[in-house]
Design an enzyme around this catalytic site. Structure first.
Site, PDB file in Angstrom:
ATOM      1  CB  THR A   1       0.722  -5.818 -25.747  1.00  0.00           C
ATOM      2  OG1 THR A   1      -0.684  -6.104 -25.573  1.00  0.00           O
ATOM      3  CG2 THR A   1       1.126  -4.705 -24.796  1.00  0.00           C
TER       4      THR A   1
ATOM      5  CD  GLU B   1      -9.079  -3.788 -21.976  1.00  0.00           C
ATOM      6  OE1 GLU B   1      -8.381  -4.519 -22.684  1.00  0.00           O
ATOM      7  OE2 GLU B   1     -10.316  -3.853 -21.957  1.00  0.00           O
TER       8      GLU B   1
ATOM      9  CG  LEU C   1     -12.788  -1.237 -21.672  1.00  0.00           C
ATOM     10  CD1 LEU C   1     -12.177  -0.048 -22.407  1.00  0.00           C
ATOM     11  CD2 LEU C   1     -13.899  -0.801 -20.742  1.00  0.00           C
ATOM     12  NE  ARG C   2     -19.193  -6.621 -22.353  1.00  0.00           N
ATOM     13  CZ  ARG C   2     -20.487  -6.646 -22.008  1.00  0.00           C
ATOM     14  NH1 ARG C   2     -21.262  -7.652 -22.369  1.00  0.00           N
ATOM     15  NH2 ARG C   2     -21.009  -5.648 -21.311  1.00  0.00           N
ATOM     16  CD  GLU C   3     -12.824  -4.425 -30.665  1.00  0.00           C
ATOM     17  OE1 GLU C   3     -11.774  -5.066 -30.691  1.00  0.00           O
ATOM     18  OE2 GLU C   3     -13.301  -3.838 -31.656  1.00  0.00           O
TER      19      GLU C   3
ATOM     20  CG  ASN D   1      -9.874 -11.597 -22.174  1.00  0.00           C
ATOM     21  OD1 ASN D   1     -10.937 -11.277 -21.639  1.00  0.00           O
ATOM     22  ND2 ASN D   1      -9.243 -10.825 -23.028  1.00  0.00           N
TER      23      ASN D   1
ATOM     24  CB  CYS E   1      -9.209  -9.443 -26.519  1.00  0.00           C
ATOM     25  SG  CYS E   1      -9.093  -7.658 -26.514  1.00  0.00           S
TER      26      CYS E   1
ATOM     27  CE  LYS F   1     -17.990  -7.254 -29.599  1.00  0.00           C
ATOM     28  NZ  LYS F   1     -18.055  -7.313 -28.143  1.00  0.00           N
TER      29      LYS F   1
ATOM     30  NE  ARG G   1      -8.127  -5.253 -33.996  1.00  0.00           N
ATOM     31  CZ  ARG G   1      -7.828  -4.441 -32.985  1.00  0.00           C
ATOM     32  NH1 ARG G   1      -6.573  -4.266 -32.612  1.00  0.00           N
ATOM     33  NH2 ARG G   1      -8.786  -3.809 -32.334  1.00  0.00           N
TER      34      ARG G   1
HETATM   35  C1  UDX Z   1     -13.387  -9.621 -24.906  1.00  0.00           C
HETATM   36  C2  UDX Z   1     -13.807  -9.720 -23.449  1.00  0.00           C
HETATM   37  O1  UDX Z   1     -15.206  -9.978 -23.385  1.00  0.00           O
HETATM   38  C3  UDX Z   1     -13.496  -8.399 -22.717  1.00  0.00           C
HETATM   39  O2  UDX Z   1     -13.813  -8.535 -21.346  1.00  0.00           O
HETATM   40  C4  UDX Z   1     -11.994  -8.121 -22.875  1.00  0.00           C
HETATM   41  O3  UDX Z   1     -11.647  -6.906 -22.243  1.00  0.00           O
HETATM   42  C5  UDX Z   1     -11.637  -8.039 -24.351  1.00  0.00           C
HETATM   43  O4  UDX Z   1     -11.992  -9.256 -25.017  1.00  0.00           O
HETATM   44  P1  UDX Z   1     -14.314  -8.600 -27.139  1.00  0.00           P
HETATM   45  O5  UDX Z   1     -13.208  -9.392 -27.749  1.00  0.00           O
HETATM   46  O6  UDX Z   1     -14.475  -7.181 -27.506  1.00  0.00           O
HETATM   47  O7  UDX Z   1     -14.164  -8.621 -25.510  1.00  0.00           O
HETATM   48  O8  UDX Z   1     -15.696  -9.308 -27.524  1.00  0.00           O
HETATM   49  P2  UDX Z   1     -16.622 -10.423 -26.873  1.00  0.00           P
HETATM   50  O9  UDX Z   1     -17.964  -9.866 -26.820  1.00  0.00           O
HETATM   51  O10 UDX Z   1     -16.024 -10.963 -25.638  1.00  0.00           O
HETATM   52  O11 UDX Z   1     -16.581 -11.571 -28.023  1.00  0.00           O
HETATM   53  C6  UDX Z   1     -15.350 -12.180 -28.316  1.00  0.00           C
HETATM   54  C7  UDX Z   1     -15.585 -13.207 -29.419  1.00  0.00           C
HETATM   55  O12 UDX Z   1     -16.361 -14.291 -28.931  1.00  0.00           O
HETATM   56  C8  UDX Z   1     -16.340 -12.659 -30.632  1.00  0.00           C
HETATM   57  O13 UDX Z   1     -15.781 -13.223 -31.813  1.00  0.00           O
HETATM   58  C9  UDX Z   1     -17.752 -13.180 -30.423  1.00  0.00           C
HETATM   59  O14 UDX Z   1     -18.456 -13.361 -31.639  1.00  0.00           O
HETATM   60  C10 UDX Z   1     -17.480 -14.513 -29.759  1.00  0.00           C
HETATM   61  N1  UDX Z   1     -18.576 -14.991 -28.929  1.00  0.00           N
HETATM   62  C11 UDX Z   1     -18.914 -14.311 -27.802  1.00  0.00           C
HETATM   63  C12 UDX Z   1     -19.239 -16.164 -29.288  1.00  0.00           C
HETATM   64  O15 UDX Z   1     -18.931 -16.770 -30.315  1.00  0.00           O
HETATM   65  N2  UDX Z   1     -20.234 -16.635 -28.485  1.00  0.00           N
HETATM   66  C13 UDX Z   1     -20.610 -15.976 -27.350  1.00  0.00           C
HETATM   67  O16 UDX Z   1     -21.528 -16.437 -26.669  1.00  0.00           O
HETATM   68  C14 UDX Z   1     -19.940 -14.777 -27.002  1.00  0.00           C
END
Ligand code: UDX
Length: 461
Positions: free
Chosen positions: A88, A155, A157-159, A215, A267, A328, A335
């Site tokens: 999506t 969901e 889920l964190r990558e 989110n 996300c 990350k 992306r």
């Molecule tokens: C996120 C949500 O955590 C998850 O629950 C949802 O299902 C999908 O989106 P994700 O995008 O995989 O997961 O990664 P996440 O670990 O949440 O980090 C997202 C972004 O925030 C990354 O760019 C990460 O570097 C950044 N981040 C995260 C920070 O800059 N500081 C932090 O303390 C945590």
């Protein structure tokens, strides 16, 4: 009693869900339009980088409970439950593109061989499950709640931690309208009942908005600490002590208070824009989230500009080592990675870039020159300019020390563990300059300074 499940989409969410649901004892058929992906998965090889996923994939294939196919019609016809895990992606105006969800709904309607539960796992705007229900009812002439039911099961889920998060979720959220659908979903997730996972049973719209609210809040929390870090730096305060003290308040929690170059991924950027667009649709003020979107984009610009400043205002003809390209650590996904903005800026300003990432370099090669999902945002002139510069001045290196060789400066953009323990002596030997900009605060400033480096972090003294 275990169910026959079909999962439409074998991307990041679909593949992890197919493997996880099969491991819970269900019989699962994953569907993808691409034969090469289906063949790779049936061969026991994962098409995405997620720790532990390939072992589960192979175990579930061997158990006979999991298989993949391109024949969506047959897989839907045979299923008790059909999960939508299709993409999506955001449209230019921020609204989610629901074309794949709508096509999936029509495909279910064409194969409604008996009662089925249709579960939307993809992240979708509020009201989408209602729309799926209407599409199936109109296309099949069947009545929702009797011949089929629609369920929202977002969901979380964190990558990089998707397998762990699937098997040990903080909660399972299920939006539903009738008891039969609820019974089906209780069967699907019985394994999680056994470990007392909390279940949230609610209506369709609530389940959809829980996902976006979660989110958007996490994105807000990150943006807050990034701006606080910028202020701390200007005021001579230490953001780590600020974050630590904040986290001692149970209402705040210490998690997600790590400042950096801005959030990326598939996300947060997409979901924050979708919530803002939903607010506009309903005429509801979502100015906080709109401000987060703007502030996050600005954090990437601030990060690139700070590197320029640290290098005396010009990087033309200079060499910069960029450690980390993924959005990350523990993922190969680039992306909306801040590294794209930073590398593009360095190339535009005439620098030579030596880049390294343990997993994400292949994905980065297409994204940074505009071919990737993110790069499509670039206009054609800029794409051409970046592509030309990248051809001559962007080098993909074999490891972190290869990237550091001859570099005037180093910027750390992704918090891979390998970079946390960077050997300072080897770094000093490899580099020609002594500037480190640690955009993830993963290094020890004192240790870097002892080795003769000029160290700059984010919000650190
Ligand atoms: C996120 C949500 O955590 C998850 O629950 C949802 O299902 C999908 O989106 P994700 O995008 O995989 O997961 O990664 P996440 O670990 O949440 O980090 C997202 C972004 O925030 C990354 O760019 C990460 O570097 C950044 N981040 C995260 C920070 O800059 N500081 C932090 O303390 C945590």
């Amino acid at each position: 009693m275990a169910k026959n499940i079909t999962v439409l989409g074998t991307g990041y969410v679909g593949l992890v869900s197919s493997v996880g649901l099969a491991d819970f004892g269900n019989t699962v058929t994953g569907v993808d339009l691409r034969t090469d992906i289906v063949d790779t998965l049936n061969g026991g090889r994962s098409t995405i980088y997620e720790i532990g996923l390939e072992e589960y994939l192979q175990r579930d294939l061997e158990s006979g409970r999991l298989s993949f196919t391109t024949d969506g019609d047959a897989a839907i016809a045979d299923a008790d439950i059909v999960f939508f895990a299709v993409g999506t992606p955001p449209k230019a105006d921020g609204h989610a593109d629901l074309s794949q969800i709508e096509a999936a709904a029509r495909q279910v309607a064409a194969n409604l061989t008996g009662y089925k539960v249709v579960v939307t796992k993809s992240t979708v705007p509020v009201g989408t499950n209602r729309r799926v229900q209407n599409i199936i009812a109109e296309a099949s002439g069947k009545t929702p709640g009797t011949h089929f039911s629609v369920v929202s099961n977002p969901e979380f889920l964190r990558e990089g931690k998707a397998v762990q998060d699937f098997f040990h979720p903080d909660r399972i959220v299920i939006g539903y309208e009738d008891d039969r659908a609820r019974e089906y979903m209780e069967d699907v997730y019985r394994a999680l009942y056994l470990i007392q996972t909390p279940f949230v049973w609610c209506n369709l719209e609530t389940a959809e908005l829980i996902k976006y609210a979660s989110n958007a809040f996490l994105a807000t929390k990150i943006t807050f600490i990034n701006q606080m870090a910028n202020l701390a730096e200007a005021a001579g305060a230490d953001i780590h002590q600020i974050a630590k003290s904040m986290g001692m308040d149970g209402r705040i929690s210490p998690k997600f208070l790590h400042p950096g170059p801005g959030y990326g991924g598939s996300c947060f950027p997409k979901d924050t824009k979708a919530v803002a667009a939903t607010g506009d649709e309903y005429g509801v003020d979502m100015s906080v989230i709109k401000a987060v979107i703007e502030a996050n984009d600005h954090q990437k610009v601030i990060t690139a500009g700070k590197l320029m400043r640290l290098m005396g205002g010009s990087v033309s003809g200079r060499t910069v080592a960029v450690l980390g390209l993924a959005f990350k650590a523990e993922t190969d996904d680039v992306r909306e990675s801040p590294a794209i903005d930073i590398v593009q800026e360095l190339l535009r300003e005439g620098a030579t870039v030596r880049a390294f990432d343990p997993e994400a370099m292949d994905n980065f090669k297409t994204a940074v020159v505009g071919e990737g999902p993110f790069g499509n945002n670039l206009n054609s002139d800029l794409q051409e300019q970046i592509a030309e510069a990248a051809a001559s001045r962007l080098h993909y290196c074999s490891d972190e020390f290869d990237a550091l060789t001859g570099a005037d400066a180093l910027i750390i953009v992704t918090e891979w563990n390998a970079f946390r323990n960077l050997d300072m002596d080897r770094a000093a030997d490899a580099m020609s300059g002594r500037l480190i900009f640690d955009a993830r605060n993963v290094l020890d400033p004192e240790r870097a300074r002892e080795k003769g480096f000029t160290y700059a972090g984010v919000g650190r003294v």
